[in-house]
Design a protein around this motif. Structure first.
Motif, PDB file in Angstrom:
ATOM      1  N   ARG A 129      31.401  52.417  54.230  1.00 42.96           N
ATOM      2  CA  ARG A 129      31.369  51.074  54.808  1.00 42.96           C
ATOM      3  C   ARG A 129      32.286  50.160  53.988  1.00 42.96           C
ATOM      4  N   PRO A 130      33.561  50.077  54.357  1.00 47.01           N
ATOM      5  CA  PRO A 130      34.479  49.239  53.576  1.00 47.01           C
ATOM      6  C   PRO A 130      34.232  47.754  53.829  1.00 47.01           C
ATOM      7  N   ASN A 131      34.784  46.944  52.960  1.00 45.55           N
ATOM      8  CA  ASN A 131      34.687  45.496  53.115  1.00 45.55           C
ATOM      9  C   ASN A 131      35.803  45.028  54.046  1.00 45.55           C
ATOM     10  N   LEU A 132      35.439  44.767  55.287  1.00 42.44           N
ATOM     11  CA  LEU A 132      36.409  44.297  56.274  1.00 42.44           C
ATOM     12  C   LEU A 132      36.239  42.818  56.588  1.00 42.44           C
ATOM     13  N   ARG A 133      35.385  42.141  55.837  1.00 47.58           N
ATOM     14  CA  ARG A 133      35.147  40.730  56.090  1.00 47.58           C
ATOM     15  C   ARG A 133      36.180  39.837  55.406  1.00 47.58           C
ATOM     16  N   SER A 134      36.562  40.186  54.190  1.00 51.24           N
ATOM     17  CA  SER A 134      37.475  39.333  53.421  1.00 51.24           C
ATOM     18  C   SER A 134      38.450  40.187  52.636  1.00 51.24           C
ATOM     19  N   LYS A 135      39.506  39.557  52.191  1.00 50.68           N
ATOM     20  CA  LYS A 135      40.520  40.210  51.372  1.00 50.68           C
ATOM     21  C   LYS A 135      40.975  39.234  50.291  1.00 50.68           C
ATOM     22  N   LYS A 136      41.552  39.792  49.256  1.00 53.68           N
ATOM     23  CA  LYS A 136      42.007  38.969  48.147  1.00 53.68           C
ATOM     24  C   LYS A 136      43.484  38.665  48.319  1.00 53.68           C
ATOM     25  N   LYS A 137      43.815  37.383  48.340  1.00 52.98           N
ATOM     26  CA  LYS A 137      45.185  36.948  48.542  1.00 52.98           C
ATOM     27  C   LYS A 137      45.494  35.809  47.574  1.00 52.98           C
ATOM     28  N   ASP A 138      46.490  36.070  46.702  1.00 52.24           N
ATOM     29  CA  ASP A 138      46.906  35.080  45.694  1.00 52.24           C
ATOM     30  C   ASP A 138      45.732  34.643  44.829  1.00 52.24           C
TER      31      ASP A 138
END
Length: 524
Positions: A129-138
């Protein structure tokens, strides 16, 4: 001695604190960690093993680690060993909320000719179950977009193909899996010899007047839709807790009927419940990023299908009773003029076309795979037309009489039409001559064949009880069916004749009286 007394007093002073800590720890591990939704990965593994035990061919399920970014994702993969190893394998992707075992009705049939490989998409089934809600950007955490979700699944599939060592295959996806297969083929096509899309989701564009539909004018429905759009699809089922499996079993009773030849209990509904409830809802989050309210895709695939490689052969297999519009498939066939795009609609099948009509579906997929093995273009139009004709014949069974007449029409036998009681009895004013040859029709059994090839002698089908099918229409049965109606009709006609004659006599009498009055006035 004083030190011993101090230690004893300290021990007794800390005893209540230690007892309180022990009680809190036991409550935390027994109550707070108690699952509200009765689903676990162990239960899902048990259900998966139970379902795969009904597969006749040798099969094995294992986790395939796939590295993407700085994480390793485990993809549950089921490999079914086919009877022939010199043919291309077929890779099958399930739809939204499903798992690899949804193709139970198709695995053994396809495995007679080739290896069958099935996977649980990340976020569903036994896969991670990967984290598809948020991502890290800058350095900041931001919400993911639809492009991020498509990129994730595309790269995961490509790395899975590399890990499995699959160089070429026939790729098939159903519903949401068909959308992901289409997205994968936009970037990677060298591995796919033929793309089969089984009632795919996400192809049609959202109509401009979608919000103008009658039910969208209801404020309560609009508010409910906005509330549901803020949560995941299966959140209401999770909220029900222990009642969830029972509600899910009742809501998806149609799927239980599709697998009743394998299970008499609710194994499939429990499997689907566990596929979506045991872990975090990452698959639901990913789907919500790709979709608009009420099931439309944010980026419809019909607008991007022309970007497929011209060498890619595509076949759409749709259900005639499906809620998904299959007109975009025909539009893609028109847009990709000169390239192979085939659209097949299976009569009597819904959205789960692979389970509604498994024999027809398996036959089409087998013919496509055989053509790919031989290096030729598939041609299943003739088979499709024959199946449509057969289904139309089966569905025209309104009564015994209509079925018998249908059999006669297919055989080229034209039986005399039934004569009404009025025609048989004749009218006083217009007597009809009844043909005795038509009334005394042959009562023997009717033999016919539905084979159109005159070169080969096909076995004849014989109906001995033709009367039950309504093939023989005798004067007695026709008279009985119309006796009451025709007697009333004859009586009404006689009454009408008597009334008309009485009216004519009264008219003559009145005219004669007027003539006498005229003559009397003239003589005066």
């Amino acid at each position: 001695m004083q030190q011993i007394s101090n230690s004893i007093s300290q021990m007794f002073s800390l005893l209540p604190i230690r007892l309180l800590a022990a009680v809190f720890k036991s409550i935390y591990h027994s109550w707070f960690k108690m699952r509200w939704t009765p689903a676990s990965k162990g239960w899902l593994m048990f259900l998966d093993t139970t379902i795969r035990s009904h597969i006749e061919h040798k099969n094995v399920g294992r986790m395939v680690p796939v590295a993407f970014g700085n994480k390793v994702h485990e993809i549950w993969t089921v490999e079914v060993e086919g009877d022939h190893q010199d043919t291309l394998p077929v890779v099958m992707l399930h739809g939204f909320g499903g798992g690899s075992n949804m193709f139970l009705n198709n695995i053994d049939s396809l495995a007679k000719e080739r290896n069958v490989i099935l996977i649980d998409l990340p976020g569903f089934g036994l896969s991670s179950r990967p984290n598809l809600r948020s991502k890290k950007k800058d350095g900041w955490w931001v919400d993911t977009t639809g492009d991020d979700i498509e990129h994730f699944y595309t790269e995961i599939l490509e790395r899975w193909f590399i890990k499995m060592g699959i160089e070429e295959c026939v790729l098939m996806g159903h519903s949401f899996g068909g959308y992901l297969c289409s997205s994968y083929c936009l970037k990677y096509t060298h591995r796919v010899r033929h793309l089969i899309l089984a009632d795919p989701w996400g192809f049609p564009t959202r109509p401009a007047a979608a919000d103008m539909r009658p039910f969208m004018r209801n404020r309560s429905i609009v508010l409910l839709a906005k509330l549901l759009s803020k949560m995941n699809i299966f959140t209401p089922v999770r909220f029900l807790g222990p009642l969830g499996p029972h509600v899910f079993r009742w809501a998806r009773g149609d799927l239980i009927l599709k697998f009743d030849s394998f299970f008499s209990e609710s194994t499939i509904s429990d499997y689907l419940y566990a596929c979506n409830m045991w872990g975090s809802p990452s698959g639901e989050i990913g789907f919500s990023r790709l979709s608009l309210p009420f099931g439309w895709a944010r980026k419809p695939m019909v607008e991007r299908a022309p970007n497929w490689d011209p060498k890619l052969d595509v076949t759409f297999i749709c259900g005639a009773r499906s809620w998904i519009d299959h007109n975009p498939a025909k539009e893609i066939k028109h847009m990709r003029h000169g390239m192979y795009v085939d659209v097949q609609v299976i009569s009597g099948a819904g959205h789960h076309v692979y389970a509604d009509r498994p024999k027809a579906f398996n036959s089409m997929v087998s013919m496509i795979c055989q053509a790919v093995d031989q290096g030729v273009k598939p041609n299943i139009s003739a088979l499709s037309e024959a199946r449509h004709l057969a289904m139309s014949i089966l569905r025209r069974r309104a009564s015994h009489s209509s079925q018998g007449q249908l059999c006669n029409d297919e055989a080229g036998i034209h039986m005399p039409r039934p004569l009404s009681a009025h025609e048989l009895m004749g009218d006083n004013d217009n007597d009809l001559d009844v043909d005795e040859d038509l009334i005394n029709a042959s009562d023997g059994p009717v033999q016919f064949t539905l084979d159109e090839d005159d070169d080969e002698e096909a076995p004849l089908a014989t109906f001995d009880e033709c009367g039950d099918l309504g093939i023989n229409r005798t004067r007695k049965s026709s008279f009985k069916s119309h006796e009451t109606f025709d007697e009333k009709k004859i009586i009404n006609r006689k009454v009408a004749r008597q009334d008309s004659r009485h009216f004519a006599d009264e008219t003559d009498h009145i005219e004669a009286s007027k003539a006498d009055i005229t003559l009397a006035s003239g003589s005066a």
